[in-house]
Scaffold this motif. Structure first.
Motif, PDB file in Angstrom:
ATOM      1  N   LYS A   1       0.815  -1.217   0.000  1.00  0.00           N
ATOM      2  CA  LYS A   1       0.000   0.000   0.000  1.00  0.00           C
ATOM      3  C   LYS A   1       0.851   1.271   0.000  1.00  0.00           C
ATOM      4  N   ALA A   2       2.160   1.127   0.060  1.00  0.00           N
ATOM      5  CA  ALA A   2       3.040   2.295   0.110  1.00  0.00           C
ATOM      6  C   ALA A   2       2.919   3.100  -1.178  1.00  0.00           C
ATOM      7  N   THR A   3       2.814   4.406  -1.051  1.00  0.00           N
ATOM      8  CA  THR A   3       2.715   5.289  -2.218  1.00  0.00           C
ATOM      9  C   THR A   3       3.954   6.166  -2.369  1.00  0.00           C
ATOM     10  N   ASN A   4       4.475   6.677  -1.262  1.00  0.00           N
ATOM     11  CA  ASN A   4       5.673   7.525  -1.290  1.00  0.00           C
ATOM     12  C   ASN A   4       6.765   6.800  -0.508  1.00  0.00           C
ATOM     13  N   TYR A   5       7.819   6.358  -1.183  1.00  0.00           N
ATOM     14  CA  TYR A   5       8.801   5.555  -0.470  1.00  0.00           C
ATOM     15  C   TYR A   5      10.137   5.519  -1.215  1.00  0.00           C
ATOM     16  N   MET A   6      11.152   5.058  -0.484  1.00  0.00           N
ATOM     17  CA  MET A   6      12.434   4.631  -1.040  1.00  0.00           C
ATOM     18  C   MET A   6      12.688   3.222  -0.495  1.00  0.00           C
ATOM     19  N   TYR A   7      13.051   2.311  -1.367  1.00  0.00           N
ATOM     20  CA  TYR A   7      13.258   0.928  -0.955  1.00  0.00           C
ATOM     21  C   TYR A   7      14.633   0.469  -1.438  1.00  0.00           C
TER      22      TYR A   7
ATOM     23  N   ASP B   1      17.461  -4.781   3.478  1.00  0.00           N
ATOM     24  CA  ASP B   1      16.018  -4.805   3.225  1.00  0.00           C
ATOM     25  C   ASP B   1      15.439  -3.621   3.990  1.00  0.00           C
ATOM     26  N   LEU B   2      15.573  -2.443   3.399  1.00  0.00           N
ATOM     27  CA  LEU B   2      15.240  -1.189   4.071  1.00  0.00           C
ATOM     28  C   LEU B   2      14.167  -0.443   3.300  1.00  0.00           C
ATOM     29  N   LEU B   3      13.029  -0.266   3.927  1.00  0.00           N
ATOM     30  CA  LEU B   3      11.915   0.488   3.347  1.00  0.00           C
ATOM     31  C   LEU B   3      11.763   1.796   4.121  1.00  0.00           C
ATOM     32  N   ILE B   4      11.884   2.912   3.424  1.00  0.00           N
ATOM     33  CA  ILE B   4      11.713   4.229   4.034  1.00  0.00           C
ATOM     34  C   ILE B   4      10.397   4.803   3.542  1.00  0.00           C
ATOM     35  N   LEU B   5       9.479   5.041   4.483  1.00  0.00           N
ATOM     36  CA  LEU B   5       8.144   5.527   4.150  1.00  0.00           C
ATOM     37  C   LEU B   5       7.977   6.987   4.547  1.00  0.00           C
ATOM     38  N   ASP B   6       7.056   7.644   3.874  1.00  0.00           N
ATOM     39  CA  ASP B   6       6.715   9.039   4.148  1.00  0.00           C
ATOM     40  C   ASP B   6       5.731   9.099   5.306  1.00  0.00           C
ATOM     41  N   ALA B   7       6.061   9.882   6.341  1.00  0.00           N
ATOM     42  CA  ALA B   7       5.159  10.016   7.486  1.00  0.00           C
ATOM     43  C   ALA B   7       3.879  10.756   7.122  1.00  0.00           C
ATOM     44  N   VAL B   8       3.934  11.578   6.070  1.00  0.00           N
ATOM     45  CA  VAL B   8       2.754  12.336   5.621  1.00  0.00           C
ATOM     46  C   VAL B   8       2.565  12.045   4.139  1.00  0.00           C
ATOM     47  N   PRO B   9       1.900  10.944   3.790  1.00  0.00           N
ATOM     48  CA  PRO B   9       1.816  10.518   2.393  1.00  0.00           C
ATOM     49  C   PRO B   9       0.858  11.328   1.530  1.00  0.00           C
TER      50      PRO B   9
ATOM     51  N   GLY C   1      11.002  10.716  13.109  1.00  0.00           N
ATOM     52  CA  GLY C   1      10.104   9.609  12.783  1.00  0.00           C
ATOM     53  C   GLY C   1      10.314   8.424  13.710  1.00  0.00           C
ATOM     54  N   TYR C   2      10.125   7.225  13.185  1.00  0.00           N
ATOM     55  CA  TYR C   2      10.311   6.014  13.992  1.00  0.00           C
ATOM     56  C   TYR C   2      10.615   4.846  13.047  1.00  0.00           C
ATOM     57  N   SER C   3      11.027   3.715  13.634  1.00  0.00           N
ATOM     58  CA  SER C   3      11.336   2.537  12.827  1.00  0.00           C
ATOM     59  C   SER C   3      10.797   1.288  13.510  1.00  0.00           C
ATOM     60  N   ARG C   4      10.672   0.234  12.723  1.00  0.00           N
ATOM     61  CA  ARG C   4      10.212  -1.045  13.275  1.00  0.00           C
ATOM     62  C   ARG C   4      10.823  -2.181  12.467  1.00  0.00           C
ATOM     63  N   THR C   5      11.125  -3.263  13.154  1.00  0.00           N
ATOM     64  CA  THR C   5      11.622  -4.463  12.500  1.00  0.00           C
ATOM     65  C   THR C   5      10.436  -5.317  12.089  1.00  0.00           C
ATOM     66  N   ARG C   6      10.406  -5.717  10.819  1.00  0.00           N
ATOM     67  CA  ARG C   6       9.280  -6.502  10.309  1.00  0.00           C
ATOM     68  C   ARG C   6       9.477  -7.984  10.612  1.00  0.00           C
ATOM     69  N   ALA C   7       8.419  -8.754  10.415  1.00  0.00           N
ATOM     70  CA  ALA C   7       8.483 -10.191  10.665  1.00  0.00           C
ATOM     71  C   ALA C   7       9.477 -10.881   9.737  1.00  0.00           C
TER      72      ALA C   7
ATOM     73  N   GLY D   1      13.310  -7.545   7.866  1.00  0.00           N
ATOM     74  CA  GLY D   1      13.648  -6.287   7.222  1.00  0.00           C
ATOM     75  C   GLY D   1      13.314  -5.118   8.145  1.00  0.00           C
ATOM     76  N   LEU D   2      13.748  -3.924   7.751  1.00  0.00           N
ATOM     77  CA  LEU D   2      13.543  -2.731   8.567  1.00  0.00           C
ATOM     78  C   LEU D   2      12.691  -1.720   7.807  1.00  0.00           C
ATOM     79  N   THR D   3      11.642  -1.237   8.458  1.00  0.00           N
ATOM     80  CA  THR D   3      10.819  -0.170   7.914  1.00  0.00           C
ATOM     81  C   THR D   3      11.057   1.087   8.743  1.00  0.00           C
ATOM     82  N   VAL D   4      11.396   2.167   8.068  1.00  0.00           N
ATOM     83  CA  VAL D   4      11.632   3.453   8.720  1.00  0.00           C
ATOM     84  C   VAL D   4      10.594   4.448   8.205  1.00  0.00           C
ATOM     85  N   VAL D   5       9.883   5.056   9.118  1.00  0.00           N
ATOM     86  CA  VAL D   5       8.923   6.103   8.759  1.00  0.00           C
ATOM     87  C   VAL D   5       9.586   7.438   9.058  1.00  0.00           C
ATOM     88  N   MET D   6       9.838   8.219   8.005  1.00  0.00           N
ATOM     89  CA  MET D   6      10.551   9.481   8.142  1.00  0.00           C
ATOM     90  C   MET D   6       9.615  10.666   7.969  1.00  0.00           C
ATOM     91  N   GLN D   7       9.903  11.721   8.704  1.00  0.00           N
ATOM     92  CA  GLN D   7       9.181  12.975   8.535  1.00  0.00           C
ATOM     93  C   GLN D   7       9.759  13.714   7.315  1.00  0.00           C
TER      94      GLN D   7
END
Length: 310
Positions: A229-235, A252-260, A278-284, A287-293
């Motif tokens: 569902k990601a629309t604005n990202y860097m992977y 395996d780094l997904l950087i998501l937009d905090a304000v999409p 922002g914040y980050s979380r380790t996925r199942a 991999g690592l998902t980082v939500v950046m402002q």
């Protein structure tokens, strides 16, 4: 036997020991406003490519823009006329003795208007923008004025061209043949180095869009993003990538937009402030998902933290 094996291991060349480190990291972006500096922005609608290390001893490192080359296979990247003007003034023609100063780019009915000074004399050109087979942007003037007067006819009568009047420094990303300006967009940019094949260009009232295409017979596959569902990202995917004090193996780094709701506003020089906001979380899948402002929304780091970040 153990001692012999250890001696053999220590004798291996560094390139053999760190073979994984010299490999490329795949990258994919969507809807990213990628900052060249605090005000010049490249509007990335889509990009697929790789981060290629510039040294066999070091993997790509976010904190050192000279540690990697962004090799683009396919992309749509736009820049506003104001952004192109600032790029030319701040970087391309910012060297001592440059014959071109105070450049201003605008778009009029699909044509590129250039204003500025040439050796202290004001000039205006109106040019058609086309793409050469080698992927350069060609600006062919249909009108040339100096100090407000048309001089194109006079130059033709005298057998003169802009190339006779303007001598540019080599490797600037711009060259002149007769009256035509040829721009190599990747060479105009400051680090990180960008390379790729431009296969098309589009001009609208507000933007010049460069369309990157892979070489013939090269198949480029879209990366499967962990969040569909990601629309604005860097992977970033595969091999080794470093950022801050962290080194990520099998990246395996997904950087998501905090304000999409708008494009992801990203500035590599200030990414740590965006990360802290922002914040980050380790996925199942580990991999690592980082939500950046967004850069424009992220509070600047305190001076001490900024010093440590450098």
């Amino acid at each position: 036997m153990r001692l012999c094996f250890a001696a053999l291991w220590l004798a291996l060349p560094v390139t053999a020991l760190g073979q994984q480190e010299v490999q490329n990291v795949a990258v994919q972006m969507r809807h990213v406003d990628f900052h060249v500096d605090s005000t010049i922005v490249l509007h990335i609608e889509y990009l697929r490519g790789e981060l290629q290390p510039t040294s066999p001893q070091h993997s790509p490192y976010f904190d050192d823009k000279r540690s990697f080359t962004l090799a683009i296979d396919s992309a749509r990247i736009g820049i506003t006329p104001k952004g192109l003007s600032d790029l030319l003034n701040r970087y391309t023609f910012a060297y001592p003795g440059s014959p071109l100063r105070r450049l201003s780019i605008s778009i009029e009915k699909g044509r590129i208007k250039q204003r500025g000074t040439m050796r202290g004399i004001s000039f205006t050109t109106l040019s058609d923008l086309t793409l050469t087979p080698d992927g350069e942007l060609r600006l062919h003037p249909t009108s040339i004025k100096a100090a407000g007067m048309g001089v194109g006819g006079l130059m033709k009568f005298l057998g003169l061209h802009l190339a006779n009047l303007v001598k540019l420094r080599g490797n600037s990303g711009v060259r002149i043949e007769k009256n035509d300006f040829f721009l190599s967009p990747a060479d105009l940019l400051p680090p990180p180095t960008v390379k790729g094949r431009i296969g098309g260009v589009e001009v609208s009232d507000s933007e010049i869009v460069q369309i990157f295409q892979p070489p013939a017979r090269k198949e480029v596959r879209e990366l499967r993003v962990p969040d569909p569902k990601a629309t604005n990202y860097m992977y970033y995917r595969g091999n080794i990538l470093r950022f801050g004090k962290l080194t990520m193996h099998d990246t395996d780094l997904l950087i998501l937009d905090a304000v999409p709701e708008d494009p992801f506003d990203f500035f590599l020089d200030e990414y740590k402030a965006q990360l802290v906001a922002g914040y980050s979380r380790t996925r199942a899948d580990e991999g690592l998902t980082v939500v950046m402002q967004d850069y424009k929304r992220a509070p600047p780091l305190p001076s001490k933290a900024r010093a440590n970040a450098r």
